[in-house]
Design an enzyme around this catalytic site. Structure first.
Site, PDB file in Angstrom:
ATOM      1  N   TYR A 115      37.365  40.820  36.861  1.00  0.00           N
ATOM      2  CA  TYR A 115      37.199  39.438  37.278  1.00  0.00           C
ATOM      3  C   TYR A 115      36.183  39.305  38.400  1.00  0.00           C
ATOM      4  O   TYR A 115      36.226  38.384  39.201  1.00  0.00           O
ATOM      5  CB  TYR A 115      38.523  38.775  37.634  1.00  0.00           C
ATOM      6  CG  TYR A 115      39.486  39.556  38.486  1.00  0.00           C
ATOM      7  CD1 TYR A 115      40.408  40.409  37.897  1.00  0.00           C
ATOM      8  CD2 TYR A 115      39.515  39.413  39.858  1.00  0.00           C
ATOM      9  CE1 TYR A 115      41.314  41.101  38.655  1.00  0.00           C
ATOM     10  CE2 TYR A 115      40.434  40.099  40.631  1.00  0.00           C
ATOM     11  CZ  TYR A 115      41.338  40.952  40.033  1.00  0.00           C
ATOM     12  OH  TYR A 115      42.243  41.626  40.798  1.00  0.00           O
ATOM     13  N   TRP A 117      34.524  41.005  41.288  1.00  0.00           N
ATOM     14  CA  TRP A 117      34.358  41.121  42.738  1.00  0.00           C
ATOM     15  C   TRP A 117      33.066  41.826  43.126  1.00  0.00           C
ATOM     16  O   TRP A 117      32.809  42.021  44.316  1.00  0.00           O
ATOM     17  CB  TRP A 117      35.555  41.861  43.338  1.00  0.00           C
ATOM     18  CG  TRP A 117      36.738  40.996  43.608  1.00  0.00           C
ATOM     19  CD1 TRP A 117      37.866  40.890  42.840  1.00  0.00           C
ATOM     20  CD2 TRP A 117      36.932  40.105  44.704  1.00  0.00           C
ATOM     21  NE1 TRP A 117      38.746  39.990  43.404  1.00  0.00           N
ATOM     22  CE2 TRP A 117      38.195  39.497  44.552  1.00  0.00           C
ATOM     23  CE3 TRP A 117      36.155  39.753  45.815  1.00  0.00           C
ATOM     24  CZ2 TRP A 117      38.707  38.562  45.457  1.00  0.00           C
ATOM     25  CZ3 TRP A 117      36.666  38.826  46.712  1.00  0.00           C
ATOM     26  CH2 TRP A 117      37.923  38.238  46.534  1.00  0.00           C
TER      27      TRP A 117
END
Length: 771
Positions: A115, A117
């Protein structure tokens, strides 16, 4: 000549000083009152030692691929060497695997992981580019929620109708600082984690609000196993609670208020549903156990007198409950959030300035500090044609159990048969639990593509490796729904090696799959950045009448102010008129007793807030066991910049510090600075003991983020706590991770232990030499 380039990362906004394609300095944004020191570490991204510099393919996978062999071809992951490839060959391998898997197995068999980072930039956001590409060719299996927060949003969506209260839209911190008289902090309220925000942060304001809280003389109670979860200058009353027992404390407080007849019956009747079953549970009418201070004291280790006095104070004064995201990362993690909501409902101050409950303050820097009400820049995923998904923390279950079933938010689903994994911009060998179990399951898919700037443990275990640039090597735009600014992210240096931007990687493969035009919409990098900014700017003007600067002015200055709301009281309109402002719940009200959960009869998530002993906790521990807390480190974000100077300064003898109370160390013959072995039922790692009275007895604190480095004897060398943590769901409802439910043993180690950095770099010599 030094160039000054506006830029941003997850630690804030700043100016990068560049000379001769070298970063020579970093200056924080001049309007930031409390900039993070981590920004000075970003120059380490430009060092080649741990960077992926060329496209590569794992030798064993390539041989199997050329023979058309699929069964067992993941066996050599993490052991084989890599062979360097030209970009065009790497692109065709990736495109060919996508075509093959879709044709033979369907789009559900492609898992698009991570997701994102890797970068705060919203255009080169790696998962967004990956998912946009895959949506154009039929879709993929994705994930819902995050490792940071999953069980909490699930229970709040059911009980409050949305997860806004844990996403930064509960009472704003400026309102708490001005109106609250009693502040009860469950977990943390710390600048350590407030340094960080997904998508970047304009200004850091937590300390400003905490200073105001101190100035007003607010009574602050810190309920945490670690005194360091609130700055010492706040001078809070520290209650060193047993980990994973916050639910019992909330229930005990509510039970005391109920028994004294001081509950707000009018608020409960008007604004909640199912309160009868919840109040009956507090009275002990079903199980014979009254939930009160004495009962809670036995579970939590907090004195009954303290609990009873706090119950009185919370009703007598304007009181606010804050609860960290960390509390729902535990077995039955839905319950502390629901129990805190139940307590706040019994008190009856929800919707009042500075009263009620909120979640996640300081868990990220923007939560509660900047209520951005505008449209943040984002790169669209497009329409997802298929519905397949998993709860984010169930990746090992997905790989181990194709065709198996799982439940989520009251519904039953099936795990797809995963043949291809494409992981872009993330490192599951940092954030997943029980890494030894993941490592075995990781060998099951036929192909794993990893796209990343750094040679992480996940890259080491990939088949096709695509080198991505860091944010320093491309233009981008930063901002998010919890930031007060939208930020220009200028290109600082040229790409290292043959690295390409995440968008360019996806564009090239989109071209091979015949969807380039739909993917790019005819825009190049700066065209997209301008387009995204103009969408934000137009929204600010249309909805709020706020004039944001023209794009050229924004790009030159480096930032623009977003529309923000101040002095926000969560659910104020609902409190005033529950019928006119119905919540999106089963009853339109705050749910304290759930009909849906009563129908499902989940043993691990009953129909009202309930104390359920977790799988591992100090109430059922052996005498030599400690409860592990794996918190966010001070000097880095997750595993990023793990070898930078600031991160290294937080280590001892090259390993993570395992903090423990001196009394616990004495029992085990451990002295400050000793090397220790920490072990659980899942695995073991080495760390360095640091003795401090700021950690509760019975507890060990070991931060996350060290790079997964198994030693010759199988013991992890760097101090990665996720070789210890259990990979079990919070419950059948939320399916979040349970990282903070973990018992360990600690023992002193004598003799020489291999250096983790040397072992890790040695593991890269063969694959990197093949370049």
């Amino acid at each position: 000549m030094i160039r000054r380039v506006p830029h941003a990362s997850h630690w804030g906004s700043y100016t990068v000083l560049v000379e001769d394609n070298q970063i020579v300095g970093v200056e924080p944004l001049d309007i930031d009152p409390d900039p993070s020191p981590i920004i000075h570490s970003v120059a380490d991204w430009a060092k080649p030692e741990r960077r992926v510099l060329r496209p590569m393919v794992r030798e064993g996978w390539l041989k199997a691929h050329e023979k058309g062999v699929f069964e067992g071809r993941g066996a050599g992951r993490g052991e084989d060497r890599f062979l360097a490839l030209p970009w065009d060959e790497a692109e065709e391998l990736v495109a060919g695997e996508i075509r093959r898997v879709i044709k033979d197995h369907g789009n559900d068999s492609i898992f698009a992981g991570s997701y994102g980072w890797t970068s705060s930039g919203r255009f080169h956001h790696a998962p967004s580019n990956l998912k946009r590409l895959l949506n154009l060719v039929g879709g993929y299996t994705g994930h819902v929620d995050t490792y940071s927060i999953a069980a909490g949003p699930v229970i709040l969506r059911h009980t409050l109708g949305s997860d806004a209260a844990c996403g930064g839209y509960a009472n704003s911190l400026d309102s708490i600082a001005e109106h609250t008289k009693t502040l009860v902090v469950f977990g943390a309220l710390t600048p350590r984690t407030a340094q960080i925000e997904a998508g970047g942060l304009g200004t850091h304001k937590l300390e400003t609000h905490l200073r105001r809280i101190v100035e007003r003389g607010v009574k602050v109670i810190l309920i945490s196993p670690s005194r360091d979860d609130l700055p010492h200058w706040v001078n809070a009353d520290w209650w060193p609670i047993r980990p994973n027992t916050d639910t019992a404390l909330c229930l005990g407080l509510a039970g005391e208020i109920l028994a004294a007849g001081r509950h707000d019956a009018e608020f409960l009747n008007r604004c909640t549903s199912g309160a009868d079953s919840y109040l009956s549970y507090l009275r002990g009418e079903a199980d014979g156990q009254v939930k009160n201070a004495r009962w809670a004291a036995e579970i939590t280790g907090i004195g009954p007198g303290r609990i009873a006095a706090l119950a009185r104070a919370m009703v007598d004064t304007r009181s606010m409950i804050t609860m960290s995201w960390s509390l729902q990362r535990a077995h039955h993690g839905e319950q502390p959030y629901w129990a805190a909501l139940g307590l706040a409902s019994v008190i009856g101050q929800i919707g009042l300035p500075g009263g009620g409950v909120g979640f996640g303050y300081s868990s990220l820097g923007g939560v509660g500090t900047h209520l951005n009400i505008g449209r943040s820049p984002a790169f669209s995923h497009g329409h997802k044609p298929n519905k397949a998904f998993i709860p984010v923390a169930r990746i090992t279950d997905l790989l181990e159990n194709p065709g198996g079933s799982f439940t989520y938010e009251g519904q039953e689903y099936t795990y797809p048969d995963t043949r291809l994994v494409w992981w872009a911009g993330g490192n599951p060998y940092h954030h997943h639990q029980d890494l030894n179990r993941l490592d075995a399951a990781w060998k099951r898919p036929e192909t794993i593509i990893v796209q990343d700037p750094m040679f992480t443990a996940t890259v080491r275990r990939g088949d096709i490796i695509l080198p991505a640039t860091t944010s320093l090597e491309r233009n981008d735009i930063g901002g998010n729904r919890r930031s007060d600014l939208v930020v220009a992210m200028g290109k600082c240096i040229e790409p290292l090696g043959e690295a390409r931007s995440d968008h360019e990687i996806a564009r090239a493969i989109a071209a091979r799959l015949g969807v380039e035009e739909a993917f790019t919409e005819g825009r190049d990098e700066m065209g997209w950045i301008r387009h995204m900014y103009e969408g934000t700017r137009a929204d600010a003007k249309a909805r709020f009448g706020q004039e944001m600067p023209e794009f050229e002015e924004f790009w030159a200055k480096g930032w623009a102010q977003m529309p923000v709301k101040r002095m926000h009281s969560y659910l104020a309109e609902f409190r005033e008129d529950p019928e006119g402002h119905r919540l999106e719940t089963e009853s339109g009200k705050i749910v304290l007793g759930s009909q849906m959960l009563a129908d499902r009869q989940y043993a691990d998530c009953p129909a009202h807030p309930t104390w359920l002993p977790p799988a591992e906790w100090l109430g059922a521990a052996a005498e030599d066991q400690l409860h592990l807390i794996s918190n966010q480190p001070l000097g880095r974000l997750h595993s990023q910049l793990e070898t930078a100077d600031y991160s290294r300064s937080e280590k001892r003898h090259g390993r993570e510090q395992a903090r423990m109370h001196p009394d616990e160390a004495k029992k085990r013959g451990i002295a400050d600075g000793n090397t220790v072995k920490v072990s659980s039922a899942r695995g073991a790692c080495y760390a360095t003991a640091t003795l401090t009275p700021t950690v509760a007895r019975g507890v060990l604190v070991l931060p996350t983020g060290s790079w997964f480095t198994p030693g010759p004897d199988g013991v992890e060398l760097s101090g990665n706590p996720n070789v210890l943590t259990p990979d079990i769901p919070t419950s059948a409802l939320g399916q979040g991770c349970s990282a903070h439910t973990c018992l360990v043993r600690v023992e002193k180690v004598t003799g020489e232990i291999p250096d983790s950095d040397a072992v890790y770099m040695g593991s890269l010599q063969a694959p990197m030499a093949a370049e």
